[in-house]
Design a protein around this motif. Structure first.
Motif, mmCIF file in Angstrom:
data_model
loop_
_atom_site.group_PDB
_atom_site.id
_atom_site.type_symbol
_atom_site.label_atom_id
_atom_site.label_comp_id
_atom_site.label_asym_id
_atom_site.label_seq_id
_atom_site.Cartn_x
_atom_site.Cartn_y
_atom_site.Cartn_z
ATOM 1 N N UNK A 216 0.825 -1.209 0.000
ATOM 2 C CA UNK A 216 0.000 0.000 0.000
ATOM 3 C C UNK A 216 0.858 1.258 0.000
ATOM 4 N N UNK A 217 1.929 1.245 0.765
ATOM 5 C CA UNK A 217 2.826 2.395 0.816
ATOM 6 C C UNK A 217 3.484 2.638 -0.543
ATOM 7 N N UNK A 218 3.912 1.559 -1.202
ATOM 8 C CA UNK A 218 4.503 1.691 -2.533
ATOM 9 C C UNK A 218 3.486 2.288 -3.499
ATOM 10 N N UNK A 219 2.256 1.800 -3.469
ATOM 11 C CA UNK A 219 1.203 2.336 -4.350
ATOM 12 C C UNK A 219 0.970 3.823 -4.083
ATOM 13 N N UNK B 129 1.739 9.090 -11.141
ATOM 14 C CA UNK B 129 0.896 8.129 -11.843
ATOM 15 C C UNK B 129 -0.541 8.242 -11.352
ATOM 16 N N UNK B 130 -1.474 8.217 -12.284
ATOM 17 C CA UNK B 130 -2.890 8.314 -11.931
ATOM 18 C C UNK B 130 -3.427 6.968 -11.443
ATOM 19 N N UNK B 131 -2.955 5.896 -12.056
ATOM 20 C CA UNK B 131 -3.437 4.551 -11.725
ATOM 21 C C UNK B 131 -2.263 3.670 -11.326
ATOM 22 N N UNK B 132 -2.504 2.818 -10.323
ATOM 23 C CA UNK B 132 -1.514 1.822 -9.931
ATOM 24 C C UNK B 132 -2.221 0.471 -9.943
#
Length: 143
Positions: free
Chosen positions: A77-80, A88-91
């Motif tokens: 979650x932290x990376x995202x 980035x808009x989407x992960x």
């Protein structure tokens, strides 16, 4: 496109087109034998090909999160969250061997878990994955 293929000088112009980041998640424990690790990475690579190849001009693949406990998704979650704050808009998180979902990784826009993806009878996995990516982009465009 792999992260290592992006050159610093060209990124400002490319960033407009590459709005989606793919984060591979292997979910290794460290207890695997070398051949088990190899097999896990090959399964993940093959699964990621279903996104990387058809959506090559819009997705940047970042390094994999190799080790982790599916019960502790804090790091993922932290990376995202960090990737989104980087522009980035989407992960999209992808895993071939670990059953995870958007509830596990709420900072992602989409989680594609080979072990838990619902595949209607007679529909190829590639078509299901493609549809989920398209729905993510279309859903964001409608909101």
């Amino acid at each position: 496109m792999k992260f290592s293929e992006v050159e610093e000088a060209s990124w400002p112009g490319l960033a407009l087109y590459f709005d989606t980041c793919l984060i591979p998640y292997t979910g290794l424990s460290g207890g695997e034998s070398p051949w088990e690790v190899t097999a896990a990475l090959e399964r993940l690579r093959d699964f990621m090909d279903l996104v990387e190849i058809p959506f090559k001009g819009r997705i940047v693949t970042y390094p994999a999160v190799q080790y982790g406990n599916p019960n502790d998704m804090k790091l993922l979650n932290e990376v995202c969250r960090n990737v989104k704050s980087g522009g980035f808009k989407y992960v999209v998180v992808m895993s071939a061997d670990v059953a995870i979902s958007e509830e596990d990784v709420p900072e992602s826009a989409l989680v594609l878990s080979r072990r838990s993806i619902d595949i209607p009878e007679g529909k190829p996995l590639a078509a299901v994955v493609s549809q989920k990516i398209s729905e993510m982009w279309m859903g964001a465009a409608q909101s």
